[in-house]
Design a protein around this motif. Structure first.
Motif, PDB file in Angstrom:
ATOM      1  N   TYR A 239       0.848  -1.187   0.000  1.00  9.11           N
ATOM      2  CA  TYR A 239       0.000   0.000   0.000  1.00  9.11           C
ATOM      3  C   TYR A 239       0.884   1.237   0.000  1.00  9.11           C
ATOM      4  O   TYR A 239       1.972   1.243   0.580  1.00  9.11           O
ATOM      5  CB  TYR A 239      -0.907   0.019   1.231  1.00  9.11           C
ATOM      6  CG  TYR A 239      -1.927  -1.108   1.274  1.00  9.11           C
ATOM      7  CD1 TYR A 239      -3.185  -0.950   0.713  1.00  9.11           C
ATOM      8  CD2 TYR A 239      -1.620  -2.319   1.892  1.00  9.11           C
ATOM      9  CE1 TYR A 239      -4.125  -1.992   0.758  1.00  9.11           C
ATOM     10  CE2 TYR A 239      -2.543  -3.359   1.943  1.00  9.11           C
ATOM     11  CZ  TYR A 239      -3.793  -3.181   1.375  1.00  9.11           C
ATOM     12  OH  TYR A 239      -4.715  -4.198   1.425  1.00  9.11           O
ATOM     13  N   ALA A 240       0.377   2.283  -0.641  1.00  7.32           N
ATOM     14  CA  ALA A 240       1.137   3.536  -0.650  1.00  7.32           C
ATOM     15  C   ALA A 240       1.255   4.098   0.762  1.00  7.32           C
ATOM     16  O   ALA A 240       2.290   4.653   1.146  1.00  7.32           O
ATOM     17  CB  ALA A 240       0.471   4.558  -1.574  1.00  7.32           C
ATOM     18  N   GLN A 241       0.189   3.967   1.538  1.00  5.66           N
ATOM     19  CA  GLN A 241       0.174   4.422   2.924  1.00  5.66           C
ATOM     20  C   GLN A 241      -0.393   3.291   3.780  1.00  5.66           C
ATOM     21  O   GLN A 241      -1.463   2.771   3.509  1.00  5.66           O
ATOM     22  CB  GLN A 241      -0.694   5.673   3.085  1.00  5.66           C
ATOM     23  CG  GLN A 241      -0.258   6.859   2.236  1.00  5.66           C
ATOM     24  CD  GLN A 241       1.078   7.433   2.690  1.00  5.66           C
ATOM     25  OE1 GLN A 241       1.420   7.368   3.872  1.00  5.66           O
ATOM     26  NE2 GLN A 241       1.817   7.991   1.740  1.00  5.66           N
ATOM     27  N   GLY A 242       0.326   2.921   4.810  1.00  9.07           N
ATOM     28  CA  GLY A 242      -0.157   1.915   5.727  1.00  9.07           C
ATOM     29  C   GLY A 242       0.054   0.487   5.245  1.00  9.07           C
ATOM     30  O   GLY A 242       0.804   0.213   4.293  1.00  9.07           O
ATOM     31  N   PHE A 243      -0.648  -0.439   5.901  1.00  9.15           N
ATOM     32  CA  PHE A 243      -0.533  -1.854   5.574  1.00  9.15           C
ATOM     33  C   PHE A 243      -1.735  -2.577   6.159  1.00  9.15           C
ATOM     34  O   PHE A 243      -2.465  -2.053   7.002  1.00  9.15           O
ATOM     35  CB  PHE A 243       0.770  -2.449   6.108  1.00  9.15           C
ATOM     36  CG  PHE A 243       1.046  -2.143   7.556  1.00  9.15           C
ATOM     37  CD1 PHE A 243       0.511  -2.946   8.559  1.00  9.15           C
ATOM     38  CD2 PHE A 243       1.834  -1.061   7.925  1.00  9.15           C
ATOM     39  CE1 PHE A 243       0.750  -2.678   9.895  1.00  9.15           C
ATOM     40  CE2 PHE A 243       2.077  -0.781   9.263  1.00  9.15           C
ATOM     41  CZ  PHE A 243       1.541  -1.579  10.251  1.00  9.15           C
ATOM     42  N   ALA A 244      -1.928  -3.805   5.697  1.00 10.24           N
ATOM     43  CA  ALA A 244      -3.020  -4.641   6.203  1.00 10.24           C
ATOM     44  C   ALA A 244      -2.437  -5.786   7.012  1.00 10.24           C
ATOM     45  O   ALA A 244      -1.407  -6.364   6.640  1.00 10.24           O
ATOM     46  CB  ALA A 244      -3.862  -5.175   5.056  1.00 10.24           C
ATOM     47  N   VAL A 245      -3.111  -6.126   8.099  1.00 11.72           N
ATOM     48  CA  VAL A 245      -2.611  -7.168   8.994  1.00 11.72           C
ATOM     49  C   VAL A 245      -3.673  -8.257   9.145  1.00 11.72           C
ATOM     50  O   VAL A 245      -4.854  -7.962   9.395  1.00 11.72           O
ATOM     51  CB  VAL A 245      -2.271  -6.604  10.390  1.00 11.72           C
ATOM     52  CG1 VAL A 245      -1.702  -7.703  11.289  1.00 11.72           C
ATOM     53  CG2 VAL A 245      -1.282  -5.449  10.267  1.00 11.72           C
ATOM     54  N   ALA A 246      -3.281  -9.498   9.004  1.00 12.99           N
ATOM     55  CA  ALA A 246      -4.124 -10.643   9.342  1.00 12.99           C
ATOM     56  C   ALA A 246      -3.687 -11.143  10.708  1.00 12.99           C
ATOM     57  O   ALA A 246      -2.496 -11.379  10.938  1.00 12.99           O
ATOM     58  CB  ALA A 246      -3.979 -11.736   8.294  1.00 12.99           C
ATOM     59  N   TRP A 247      -4.652 -11.280  11.613  1.00 13.82           N
ATOM     60  CA  TRP A 247      -4.361 -11.636  12.995  1.00 13.82           C
ATOM     61  C   TRP A 247      -4.819 -13.062  13.299  1.00 13.82           C
ATOM     62  O   TRP A 247      -5.718 -13.588  12.664  1.00 13.82           O
ATOM     63  CB  TRP A 247      -5.080 -10.694  13.961  1.00 13.82           C
ATOM     64  CG  TRP A 247      -4.661  -9.253  13.854  1.00 13.82           C
ATOM     65  CD1 TRP A 247      -5.227  -8.307  13.051  1.00 13.82           C
ATOM     66  CD2 TRP A 247      -3.631  -8.613  14.574  1.00 13.82           C
ATOM     67  NE1 TRP A 247      -4.603  -7.102  13.222  1.00 13.82           N
ATOM     68  CE2 TRP A 247      -3.603  -7.248  14.170  1.00 13.82           C
ATOM     69  CE3 TRP A 247      -2.700  -9.036  15.537  1.00 13.82           C
ATOM     70  CZ2 TRP A 247      -2.721  -6.333  14.687  1.00 13.82           C
ATOM     71  CZ3 TRP A 247      -1.806  -8.107  16.063  1.00 13.82           C
ATOM     72  CH2 TRP A 247      -1.816  -6.772  15.638  1.00 13.82           C
ATOM     73  N   ARG A 248      -4.202 -13.623  14.312  1.00 12.11           N
ATOM     74  CA  ARG A 248      -4.631 -14.914  14.847  1.00 12.11           C
ATOM     75  C   ARG A 248      -4.718 -14.782  16.359  1.00 12.11           C
ATOM     76  O   ARG A 248      -3.790 -14.253  17.002  1.00 12.11           O
ATOM     77  CB  ARG A 248      -3.637 -16.010  14.459  1.00 12.11           C
ATOM     78  CG  ARG A 248      -3.958 -17.387  15.037  1.00 12.11           C
ATOM     79  CD  ARG A 248      -2.999 -18.436  14.515  1.00 12.11           C
ATOM     80  NE  ARG A 248      -1.627 -18.099  14.842  1.00 12.11           N
ATOM     81  CZ  ARG A 248      -0.560 -18.598  14.189  1.00 12.11           C
ATOM     82  NH1 ARG A 248      -0.749 -19.409  13.162  1.00 12.11           N
ATOM     83  NH2 ARG A 248       0.649 -18.235  14.547  1.00 12.11           N
ATOM     84  N   VAL A 249      -5.819 -15.258  16.877  1.00 14.61           N
ATOM     85  CA  VAL A 249      -5.975 -15.226  18.331  1.00 14.61           C
ATOM     86  C   VAL A 249      -4.934 -16.146  18.958  1.00 14.61           C
ATOM     87  O   VAL A 249      -4.719 -17.270  18.505  1.00 14.61           O
ATOM     88  CB  VAL A 249      -7.396 -15.665  18.741  1.00 14.61           C
ATOM     89  CG1 VAL A 249      -7.522 -15.725  20.268  1.00 14.61           C
ATOM     90  CG2 VAL A 249      -8.433 -14.721  18.168  1.00 14.61           C
TER      91      VAL A 249
END
Length: 267
Positions: A239-249
């Motif tokens: 991403y140009a700004q920021g990012f995406a996160v996949a989480w696991r409990v």
């Protein structure tokens, strides 16, 4: 009839003129004519593999994955000639075909020995599932003895190994400053950079500004790791700004497989 009172002829008798240069040339020609058969015989003797045969192959060098008997057997099978006529380049090419051989030098030792110094390949990382790659980005595939532990796995399309190795060096150094360890790195089918860290966290860096995106992740990682209820399993930095996160409990919270995605900003 000569007169009795005539004086005797005192002129010196004529002698044949000598030509030293011509004499030397003729002598040299004579020696050459005599020597030609002898030289031909000597040359035949030198070329005859039954004369001055090679009877010993000595292997030097520190070997971990190669067997000296194996190397000596390869050389013995490649010898075609005697001490003088053996094709050293052909033997060297044959030995270098062995996967664990990185470099080899061969020399003659009178009267019938070949001394071969072998340098083994030093794996920099694994390449795919079955091959290895050295620090120069050269891929080699031993039929056995491929280490499964302790080496990063690299991957990429054909011809990309040198580029992947260079990027691996940079990434490894930057991850170490954050206490992270690289497990897997390479170029996927779309030529995007993909990283896998020890522990299972995956990073997607895309095709451009890879180091800038990696630095963005490293700056945010302490916040991601501080969440006690969940842990990141994938970070998409494309991403140009920021990012995406996949989480696991986290497992200690009672659900090991639940996952969610959250868009994080540049904070």
């Amino acid at each position: 009839m000569a007169s009795p009172n005539a004086e005797p002829d005192r002129r010196p008798a004529l002698r044949p003129r000598r030509h030293p240069a011509l004499q030397r040339a003729l002598l040299a020609c004579g020696i050459a004519v005599v020597g030609l058969p002898l030289a031909g015989t000597a040359l035949d003797q030198v070329r005859d593999p039954r004369h001055l045969p090679l009877h010993t192959v000595r292997v030097t060098g520190a070997l971990r994955h190669l067997e000296r008997d194996q190397l000596e057997g390869v050389v013995a099978a490649a010898i075609d000639g005697n001490f003088f006529t053996v094709d050293m380049a052909a033997i060297r090419r044959r030995v270098r075909q062995l996967p664990w051989v990185d470099e080899v030098s061969i020399r003659r030792v009178w009267p019938g020995t070949l001394v071969m110094e072998v340098v083994e390949q030093v794996p920099f990382a694994r390449w795919g599932e079955a091959a290895l790659v050295n620090a120069r980005g050269e891929v080699f595939a031993p039929t056995s003895g491929v280490p499964k532990q302790g080496l990063v796995e690299l991957f990429g399309p054909e011809g990309s190994a040198p580029r992947v190795v260079d990027f691996c060096r940079v990434v490894t150094a930057r991850l170490q400053t954050a206490g992270l360890q690289l497990h897997r790195l390479g170029l996927d089918g779309r030529r995007d950079w993909v990283l896998g860290l020890a522990g299972g966290l995956r990073l997607a860096l895309g095709q451009e500004a890879e180091l800038e995106r990696l630095n963005r992740f490293l700056g945010a990682y302490p916040l991601l790791a501080a969440d006690s209820s969940r842990e990141p399993v994938e970070v998409d930095l494309r991403y140009a700004q920021g990012f995406a996160v996949a989480w696991r409990v986290r497992a200690d919270e009672g659900a090991a497989t639940a996952a969610s995605k959250t868009r994080e900003g540049d904070t």
